[in-house]
Design an enzyme around this catalytic site. Structure first.
Site, PDB file in Angstrom:
ATOM      1  CG  ASP A 340      -2.278   0.664   0.958  1.00  0.00           C
ATOM      2  OD1 ASP A 340      -2.269   1.902   1.014  1.00  0.00           O
ATOM      3  OD2 ASP A 340      -3.308   0.018   0.705  1.00  0.00           O
ATOM      4  CE  LYS A 457      -6.298   0.599  -0.942  1.00  0.00           C
ATOM      5  NZ  LYS A 457      -6.046   0.180   0.449  1.00  0.00           N
ATOM      6  CD1 TRP A 458      -7.222   5.693  -8.669  1.00  0.00           C
ATOM      7  CD2 TRP A 458      -6.341   4.822 -10.519  1.00  0.00           C
ATOM      8  NE1 TRP A 458      -7.116   6.704  -9.588  1.00  0.00           N
ATOM      9  CE2 TRP A 458      -6.577   6.197 -10.746  1.00  0.00           C
ATOM     10  CE3 TRP A 458      -5.806   4.065 -11.561  1.00  0.00           C
ATOM     11  CZ2 TRP A 458      -6.292   6.825 -11.959  1.00  0.00           C
ATOM     12  CZ3 TRP A 458      -5.519   4.690 -12.777  1.00  0.00           C
ATOM     13  CH2 TRP A 458      -5.754   6.058 -12.959  1.00  0.00           C
ATOM     14  CG  ASP A 459      -6.577   5.642  -1.788  1.00  0.00           C
ATOM     15  OD1 ASP A 459      -7.745   6.042  -1.751  1.00  0.00           O
ATOM     16  OD2 ASP A 459      -5.916   5.331  -0.779  1.00  0.00           O
ATOM     17  CG  ASN A 461      -6.689   8.946   0.234  1.00  0.00           C
ATOM     18  OD1 ASN A 461      -7.575   8.345   0.811  1.00  0.00           O
ATOM     19  ND2 ASN A 461      -5.619   8.344  -0.255  1.00  0.00           N
ATOM     20  CG  ASP A 529      -9.842   3.625   4.873  1.00  0.00           C
ATOM     21  OD1 ASP A 529      -9.602   2.710   4.066  1.00  0.00           O
ATOM     22  OD2 ASP A 529      -9.326   4.758   4.795  1.00  0.00           O
TER      23      ASP A 529
HETATM   24  C1  DGJ Z   1      -7.006   5.428   2.099  1.00  0.00           C
HETATM   25  C2  DGJ Z   1      -7.388   4.011   1.811  1.00  0.00           C
HETATM   26  O1  DGJ Z   1      -8.763   3.831   1.983  1.00  0.00           O
HETATM   27  C3  DGJ Z   1      -6.584   3.079   2.699  1.00  0.00           C
HETATM   28  O2  DGJ Z   1      -6.977   1.756   2.498  1.00  0.00           O
HETATM   29  C4  DGJ Z   1      -5.118   3.264   2.417  1.00  0.00           C
HETATM   30  O3  DGJ Z   1      -4.824   2.830   1.126  1.00  0.00           O
HETATM   31  C5  DGJ Z   1      -4.734   4.721   2.610  1.00  0.00           C
HETATM   32  N1  DGJ Z   1      -5.594   5.610   1.868  1.00  0.00           N
HETATM   33  C6  DGJ Z   1      -3.308   4.945   2.189  1.00  0.00           C
HETATM   34  O4  DGJ Z   1      -2.967   6.253   2.238  1.00  0.00           O
END
Ligand code: DGJ
Length: 719
Positions: A340, A457-459, A461, A529
């Protein structure tokens, strides 16, 4: 692609036939009345649709526009080049054709023309016969003038019933996808997103509306909808005193007057509709079948068990830690290890969330051998290696130094960095084609260098509190969040085309982007999360109303829980995770040998039942919103196997054992009951016995537990 041009039916005063958009069991019927397009019916398919012509007076505007005099919610509002804010649309023609490459799909396109201006509106419908899903969308073509589209619906639906009961999802980051059902009173209810680049943490753009009475899982008339759009959306439900209901679904017009240049075409996202005469469960199964056949990447590929590093080590790791985690993931039986956040950035090392986004070079101090050693180790242990990226975002980095012009921000104002949960980061402007290329290159560059990476995994935030594109001209700033999402889709498109077998997980601070638009380019999503199994019972219960288990990543995590500090038994955590795409989210080194043995045995057992969970039909049995426990069963398509789950969510003072009364089984077959991941004693006195499907659906079996966070998983095999 169209092979032969379908016959076009042109407007003749009141002689246009009924436009019937049908699936095996449902139909959307439109008629033309004095050149006005009207909707007669959406619901069960009728035997002789021609009769709708005789009751044209009962039909209501199919796509009402501002300027037509319709005082209700309106599907479309345009400002024309000369400032005229009214539009009048006349039916021109329609055509229907079978999809040349898929006999299950039929297309219909209706052409409407403005009566005074060179503007065409196309309504397109894609009907999926077996799944009973109809997708709808609208397009505007402006032939000779620059116009502003002030609002445009993907779908405008007229319903008629004495009462309406709306079920929908709501929540917050770490508390996603709670189910809410309510009777709709007169007036307008609006659920929306104004967060720009993420959309589903709070309200979700999917719904079920029960007609006349609240629907059960197996009973009641229900209309289901899901907007396929990853940006700002608006869903509105207007009920008038005559008990008409108007459903409006589309891009949120909030701060989004969209400038369409002369000769341009604007397409709305798709809206997917389905209908069930027999309860909410069928709506779910229709969406799951459609999604698993037509939307998800590699829809029939069984999803592997993943071990993700995030909750286990965060950004605090080195090469040795990760190599050891890969080994332990393989020991547990995981099939992919996912590294991650925290692996990149040199000048601005990604050691915490305040730095590094934008610089997708491997951090040499933490990982001196790059990914090479990890890939070699994963290969040697027979598992895949995967990574995390967040390529749409930027914070202090070399990229930010080089391209401040790529960052979304309002002119003459500081960025809104003080807002909570924004992680000191900003958004790259994906309305800009150069930024789209950059984001594509991030993915492509990593995969070209490391072709064995099998999972990404493409995030995302940050939501979008700032508004300002340095690419779009000043008078087209309203286009930003729409062009952003279209830009994102074009990047996804290129990626999926080039890397069709790389598993891509959709994540946005948990479940901030779970919609069928983005899901159309992913294999799976991260629902939240919050991995506390007790909350996950509700989150997964809610989101699985619209999205299938095979796409629902559900990871066994450590206690106290990372998000809630809650402590739940390991068996409960495993059982809840098994009801989706099972994974692990912990540092194996911190677990006892006994716990590791339990997890690895559960993973081995999951592999024997996952085909039923991932590809089977979901029947919800007892809702955790209505009782002290949740239960559900997945039934294989041939009804020879089933896997049932039971999770106690609250202590029952009556010390009553939950009873599982099944659905979806073959009444005439006999099923042997066994238990998966058993606890110290059997989860039911019926384990080891056999019963007919008829008996299991009428009487059911009882369990042996009643305390909160006790659970069981049963397997049913037809003899
Ligand atoms: C938010 C994601 O939902 C988490 O699972 C993790 O990947 C964090 N970002 C990493 O910064």
């Amino acid at each position: 692609m169209l092979l032969a041009l379908p016959a076009i039916v042109c407007a003749q005063k009141n002689s246009t036939p009924v436009i019937a958009i049908e699936t095996d069991a449902t139909g959307l019927y439109l008629v033309v009345d004095e050149l006005c397009l009207k909707q007669s019916h959406y619901g069960a398919r009728v035997a002789d649709p021609g009769q709708f012509l005789q009751v044209r007076d009962m039909a209501r505007d199919a796509y009402p526009v501002y300027g037509s005099g319709n005082p209700n919610e309106l599907a479309l509002a345009i400002t024309h080049g000369n400032g005229n804010v009214t539009t009048m649309l006349a039916y021109k023609s329609h055509r229907s054709w079978d999809d040349p490459s898929d006999g299950n799909i039929k297309w219909t396109e209706i052409t409407l023309e403005d009566t005074a201006y060179p503007v065409t509106v196309l309504l397109t419908y894609k009907a999926f016969a077996c799944e009973n899903v109809i997708q709808t969308m609208a397009s505007v073509v402006s032939r000779q003038q620059r116009i502003t589209i002030n609002s445009i619906a993907s779908c405008y639906l007229n319903l008629k019933s004495s009462a309406y009961y709306l079920s929908r999802l709501y929540g917050a980051p770490g508390f996603e996808s709670n189910l809410l059902s309510e009777r709709m009173s007169e007036g307008i209810k609006v659920f929306d997103s104004k967060r720009g680049v993420r959309n589903s943490h709070y309200d979700n753009q999917s719904f079920m509306i029960a007609l006349e009475n609240p629907a059960g899982e197996l009973t009641g008339e229900v209309v289901g909808g899901a907007l396929c759009w990853t940006g700002n959306f608006r869903m509105s439900y207007q009920v008038d005193v005559m008990h008409n209901c108007y459903v409006w679904a589309g891009i949120n017009p909030y701060q989004a007057g969209y400038v369409l240049l002369e000769g341009g075409r604007f397409d709305t996202p798709w809206m997917a509709l389905t209908y069930s005469p027999s309860g909410k469960g069928e709506i779910t199964r229709n969406f799951h079948d459609w999604g698993r056949k037509y939307m998800l990447n590699e829809p029939q590929r069984i999803r592997p068990v993943a071990l993700n590093s995030w909750e286990g080590v965060g950004m605090d790791f080195d090469q040795k830690t990760i190599l050891e985690m890969i080994d332990r993931a393989a020991d547990l039986g995981a099939e992919v290890f996912v590294l991650d956040d925290g692996w990149f950035g040199n000048k601005y090392p990604r050691n915490d969330e305040r730095n590094g986004l934008g610089d997708w070079d491997i951090n040499k101090k933490k990982l001196p051998d790059g990914f090479t050693k990890f890939i070699e180790r994963a290969r040697a242990r027979g598992i895949m290696f995967g990574i995390w990226i967040e390529p749409e975002m930027v914070n202090p980095s070399q990229l930010a130094e080089k391209h401040p012009d790529w960052i979304v921000k309002a002119p003459d104002r500081p960025p809104l960095m003080h807002l909570s949960r924004q992680r000191s980061q900003q958004i790259l402007d994906l309305s800009n084609p150069r930024v789209q290329d950059f984001v594509f290159d991030v993915f492509d560059g990593i995969l070209k260098q490391n072709p064995e990476i099998g999972y990404v995994k493409w995030d995302a935030n940050r939501y979008a509190p700032d508004h300002g594109s340095q690419y779009l001209p000043p008078d087209m700033q309203g286009n930003l969040w729409i062009d952003y999402v279209k830009g994102l889709y074009s990047v996804y498109e290129r990626i999926v085309k080039k890397y069709p077998h790389t598993i891509i997980q959709l994540c946005s601070s948990g479940g901030g982007r779970v919609d069928w638009g983005a899901m159309g380019y992913h294999h799976e999503f991260w629902p939240s999360d919050n991995t506390d199994a007790l909350q996950r019972v509700y989150t997964q219960w809610g989101i699985n109303h619209f999205f299938p288990a095979m796409a629902t990543s559900a990871h066994i995590s450590q206690v106290p829980n990372h998000t809630t500090s809650g402590v739940t038994p390991l068996k409960f955590r495993i059982d809840v995770a098994m009801s989706g795409r099972l994974g692990v989210e912990l540092q194996p080194r911190d677990m006892t040998p006994e716990e590791l043995k339990t997890i690895s045995s559960a993973i081995a057992q999951y592999k024997t039942i996952r085909e039923v969970i991932q590809l089977g039909d979901l029947y919800r049995l007892t809702s955790p919103y209505e009782d002290n426990f949740a239960s559900m069963v997945y039934v294989s398509k041939d009804r020879s196997q089933a896997v049932a789950f039971c999770f106690v969510t609250k202590y029952s003072p009556a010390q009553d054992y939950p009873v599982i009364r099944f659905s979806g089984l073959d009444p005439n077959r006999t099923y042997a009951i066994s238990e998966i991941n058993p606890g110290k004693s059997n989860g039911s006195p019926s384990v080891g016995k056999s019963f007919t499907g008829d008996f299991l659906m009428k009487n059911g079996i009882r369990t042996t537990f009643w305390r909160a966070c006790e659970s069981a998983v049963f397997r049913l095999n037809a003899k």
